[in-house]
Design an enzyme around this catalytic site. Structure first.
Site, PDB file in Angstrom:
ATOM      1  N   ILE A 182       0.845  -1.200   0.000  1.00  0.00           N
ATOM      2  CA  ILE A 182       0.000   0.000   0.000  1.00  0.00           C
ATOM      3  C   ILE A 182       0.880   1.248   0.000  1.00  0.00           C
ATOM      4  CG2 ILE A 182      -1.908   1.206   1.151  1.00  0.00           C
ATOM      5  CD1 ILE A 182      -2.610  -1.527   2.476  1.00  0.00           C
ATOM      6  N   SER A 213      -7.105  -1.091  10.471  1.00  0.00           N
ATOM      7  CA  SER A 213      -7.763  -2.208   9.774  1.00  0.00           C
ATOM      8  C   SER A 213      -9.168  -2.433  10.302  1.00  0.00           C
ATOM      9  CB  SER A 213      -6.932  -3.466  10.009  1.00  0.00           C
ATOM     10  OG  SER A 213      -7.635  -4.615   9.594  1.00  0.00           O
ATOM     11  N   TYR A 254      -1.800  -9.538  15.677  1.00  0.00           N
ATOM     12  CA  TYR A 254      -1.822  -8.521  14.609  1.00  0.00           C
ATOM     13  C   TYR A 254      -2.970  -7.536  14.835  1.00  0.00           C
ATOM     14  CZ  TYR A 254      -3.339  -6.403  10.270  1.00  0.00           C
ATOM     15  OH  TYR A 254      -3.790  -5.502   9.348  1.00  0.00           O
ATOM     16  N   LYS A 287      -3.182  -3.313  16.046  1.00  0.00           N
ATOM     17  CA  LYS A 287      -3.920  -2.209  15.404  1.00  0.00           C
ATOM     18  C   LYS A 287      -4.789  -1.499  16.445  1.00  0.00           C
ATOM     19  CE  LYS A 287      -2.167  -2.627  11.353  1.00  0.00           C
ATOM     20  NZ  LYS A 287      -1.165  -1.633  10.921  1.00  0.00           N
ATOM     21  N   VAL A 335     -11.093 -22.891  -0.900  1.00  0.00           N
ATOM     22  CA  VAL A 335     -12.112 -21.933  -0.462  1.00  0.00           C
ATOM     23  C   VAL A 335     -12.486 -22.332   0.965  1.00  0.00           C
ATOM     24  CG1 VAL A 335     -14.456 -21.084  -0.855  1.00  0.00           C
ATOM     25  CG2 VAL A 335     -12.944 -21.555  -2.806  1.00  0.00           C
TER      26      VAL A 335
HETATM   27  C1  UD1 Z   1      -7.175 -10.521   6.988  1.00  0.00           C
HETATM   28  C2  UD1 Z   1      -7.343  -9.737   8.237  1.00  0.00           C
HETATM   29  C3  UD1 Z   1      -7.150  -8.267   7.986  1.00  0.00           C
HETATM   30  C4  UD1 Z   1      -5.828  -8.036   7.341  1.00  0.00           C
HETATM   31  C5  UD1 Z   1      -5.794  -8.822   6.043  1.00  0.00           C
HETATM   32  C6  UD1 Z   1      -4.480  -8.621   5.336  1.00  0.00           C
HETATM   33  C7  UD1 Z   1      -8.906 -10.623   9.899  1.00  0.00           C
HETATM   34  C8  UD1 Z   1     -10.310 -10.738  10.317  1.00  0.00           C
HETATM   35  N1  UD1 Z   1      -8.678  -9.945   8.772  1.00  0.00           N
HETATM   36  O1  UD1 Z   1      -8.300 -10.268   6.177  1.00  0.00           O
HETATM   37  O2  UD1 Z   1      -7.185  -7.560   9.184  1.00  0.00           O
HETATM   38  O3  UD1 Z   1      -5.651  -6.675   7.108  1.00  0.00           O
HETATM   39  O4  UD1 Z   1      -5.974 -10.213   6.340  1.00  0.00           O
HETATM   40  O5  UD1 Z   1      -3.469  -9.405   5.854  1.00  0.00           O
HETATM   41  O6  UD1 Z   1      -8.013 -11.129  10.523  1.00  0.00           O
HETATM   42  N2  UD1 Z   1      -9.823 -17.194   1.614  1.00  0.00           N
HETATM   43  C9  UD1 Z   1     -10.005 -18.428   0.998  1.00  0.00           C
HETATM   44  N3  UD1 Z   1      -8.898 -19.090   0.550  1.00  0.00           N
HETATM   45  C10 UD1 Z   1      -7.634 -18.597   0.686  1.00  0.00           C
HETATM   46  C11 UD1 Z   1      -7.455 -17.334   1.323  1.00  0.00           C
HETATM   47  C12 UD1 Z   1      -8.587 -16.672   1.780  1.00  0.00           C
HETATM   48  O7  UD1 Z   1     -11.138 -18.914   0.856  1.00  0.00           O
HETATM   49  O8  UD1 Z   1      -6.670 -19.268   0.264  1.00  0.00           O
HETATM   50  C13 UD1 Z   1     -11.018 -16.461   2.076  1.00  0.00           C
HETATM   51  C14 UD1 Z   1     -10.991 -16.163   3.560  1.00  0.00           C
HETATM   52  O9  UD1 Z   1     -11.574 -17.219   4.283  1.00  0.00           O
HETATM   53  C15 UD1 Z   1     -11.801 -14.870   3.615  1.00  0.00           C
HETATM   54  C16 UD1 Z   1     -11.509 -14.192   2.277  1.00  0.00           C
HETATM   55  O10 UD1 Z   1     -11.014 -15.217   1.433  1.00  0.00           O
HETATM   56  O11 UD1 Z   1     -13.168 -15.171   3.660  1.00  0.00           O
HETATM   57  C17 UD1 Z   1     -10.473 -13.097   2.406  1.00  0.00           C
HETATM   58  O12 UD1 Z   1      -9.341 -13.608   3.076  1.00  0.00           O
HETATM   59  P1  UD1 Z   1      -7.965 -12.784   3.212  1.00  0.00           P
HETATM   60  O13 UD1 Z   1      -7.568 -12.270   1.878  1.00  0.00           O
HETATM   61  O14 UD1 Z   1      -6.995 -13.654   3.943  1.00  0.00           O
HETATM   62  O15 UD1 Z   1      -8.354 -11.522   4.085  1.00  0.00           O
HETATM   63  P2  UD1 Z   1      -9.108 -11.437   5.501  1.00  0.00           P
HETATM   64  O16 UD1 Z   1      -8.953 -12.685   6.259  1.00  0.00           O
HETATM   65  O17 UD1 Z   1     -10.477 -10.922   5.254  1.00  0.00           O
END
Ligand code: UD1
Length: 340
Positions: free
Chosen positions: A13, A126, A151, A155, A218
């Site tokens: 960012i 965040s 983490y 924040k 997923v």
């Molecule tokens: C997390 C953190 C957020 C942080 C961000 C960046 C929490 C609640 N959120 O966001 O504070 O700023 O990471 O590091 O802790 N997913 C899959 N498969 C994958 C990866 C992710 O299905 O291989 C899904 C996850 O379950 C989620 C969505 O995709 O539902 C987004 O995941 P991700 O990109 O890791 O971000 P957050 O977990 O939302």
């Protein structure tokens, strides 16, 4: 020309924000210890914006080095503080590294601001501070929930440190609570550079599509959402970068209404994991190999922003849609792999 210090300015960012600042005529100084970024990012910032930002490599958690830097650069007009560790999973196994790095660096920076009378600070926070909110969309006034990871806790702690320090001094501060930043610069010269196996959804999608990973998992299809997969508010990193320029300008020009302000930064739209995959496949004309697996521990079910305060009070609105986020993410991955 106003002078802005961007900590973590070679990061994901940070680098996009440096580009936007320079394109709007700010002079930028970067401090970064390159713990999760690459010195070549400076070349690419220069290619995009035509300006090579001033750069120093040291750890802002080191008190003496930070004090020394500010003694030499006491004429800074504002600071945008990105430098921090950001991997939720890693923070569970290395909590002290997260507290030391994320909290100590903020303390050192705020101490230097006090000593040198530097007034304006924009902080990278965040939506994780909300946990699973009781009401959606989430407003800035929603209660802060107990953190699920060190983490997230850093924040929350940093926001509190800023709140009490702002109250005790003449500082002006803005905390920006990001939802899920994704995408890359249109030029494909800068983007996210995950170390090792990515934790986040979009780098995992693009690495699967390019063939670096076999299959995307997923995490969970039994959530209480329309298609059963978890919902997030994804926003384009260039929109996010622009919000930082607006925020630092607001402080410099004295347009802030309170000494500490907090804004949610998202699009206000929630998309499920399957919707994100569908958009990626459609816009890039690629079939993605994925399978449904059990939920990931610590994930919230659904979260998206109420953006009205950021739109109306900050005067910023996300403009880039999900398809563009998927297109630029894929262009960046192809560029990294040497295919574009
Ligand atoms: C997390 C953190 C957020 C942080 C961000 C960046 C929490 C609640 N959120 O966001 O504070 O700023 O990471 O590091 O802790 N997913 C899959 N498969 C994958 C990866 C992710 O299905 O291989 C899904 C996850 O379950 C989620 C969505 O995709 O539902 C987004 O995941 P991700 O990109 O890791 O971000 P957050 O977990 O939302």
């Amino acid at each position: 020309m106003k002078k802005i210090l961007v900590t973590g300015g070679t990061g994901y960012i940070g680098s996009h924000t440096v580009v936007e600042l320079q394109q709007q005529g700010f002079e930028v100084l970067i401090v970064d210890n390159l713990s999760n970024s690459n010195i070549e990012v400076l070349d690419n910032i220069e290619k995009i914006s035509g300006v090579r930002p001033y750069f120093e490599n040291f750890d802002l958690a080191a008190e003496a080095a930070t004090a020394d830097f500010f003694a030499r650069h006491s004429d800074i007009d504002g600071i945008i503080h990105f430098a921090a560790y950001k991997a939720v999973g890693e923070s569970m196994t290395k909590p002290l590294a997260y507290y030391r790095n994320n909290v100590q660096s903020l303390i050192n920076i705020m101490e230097a601001m006090r000593v040198h009378n530097i007034q304006n600070l924009v902080f990278s926070s965040s939506c994780t501070v909300y946990g699973q909110p009781d009401e959606l969309p989430v407003k800035e006034t929603a209660p802060i929930k107990k953190a699920w990871s060190p983490y997230g806790n850093t924040k929350q702690m940093c926001e509190e440190i800023i709140e009490f320090t702002t109250a005790a001094t003449n500082l002006k501060t803005i905390a920006l609570r990001y939802f899920n930043p994704i995408g890359a610069h249109e030029s494909a010269l800068i983007g996210e550079l995950p170390l090792g196996v990515p934790n986040n959804l979009i780098p995992f999608i693009t690495q699967t599509a390019i063939g670096k990973r076999e299959c995307l998992s997923v995490f969970g299809s039994d959530y209480s959402t329309p298609d059963g997969t978890a919902v997030r508010d994804y926003l384009h990193v260039v929109d996010l970068a622009k919000a930082h320029v607006v925020a630092v300008n607001r402080l410099i020009n004295g347009k802030n209404k309170k000494n500490m302000e907090i804004f949610n930064l998202g699009t206000g739209n929630g998309f499920s994991v399957l919707e994100v995959i569908e958009a990626f496949e459609r816009i890039n004309n690629i079939k993605l190999n994925y399978k449904i697996v059990p939920r990931r521990a610590g994930d919230v079910e659904k979260v998206w922003a109420d953006t009205s305060f950021a739109n109306e009070e900050l005067g910023w609105k996300a403009e880039i849609g999900l398809d563009e986020m998927m297109r630029t993410s894929w262009n960046w991955e192809k560029k990294l792999a040497g295919k574009a």
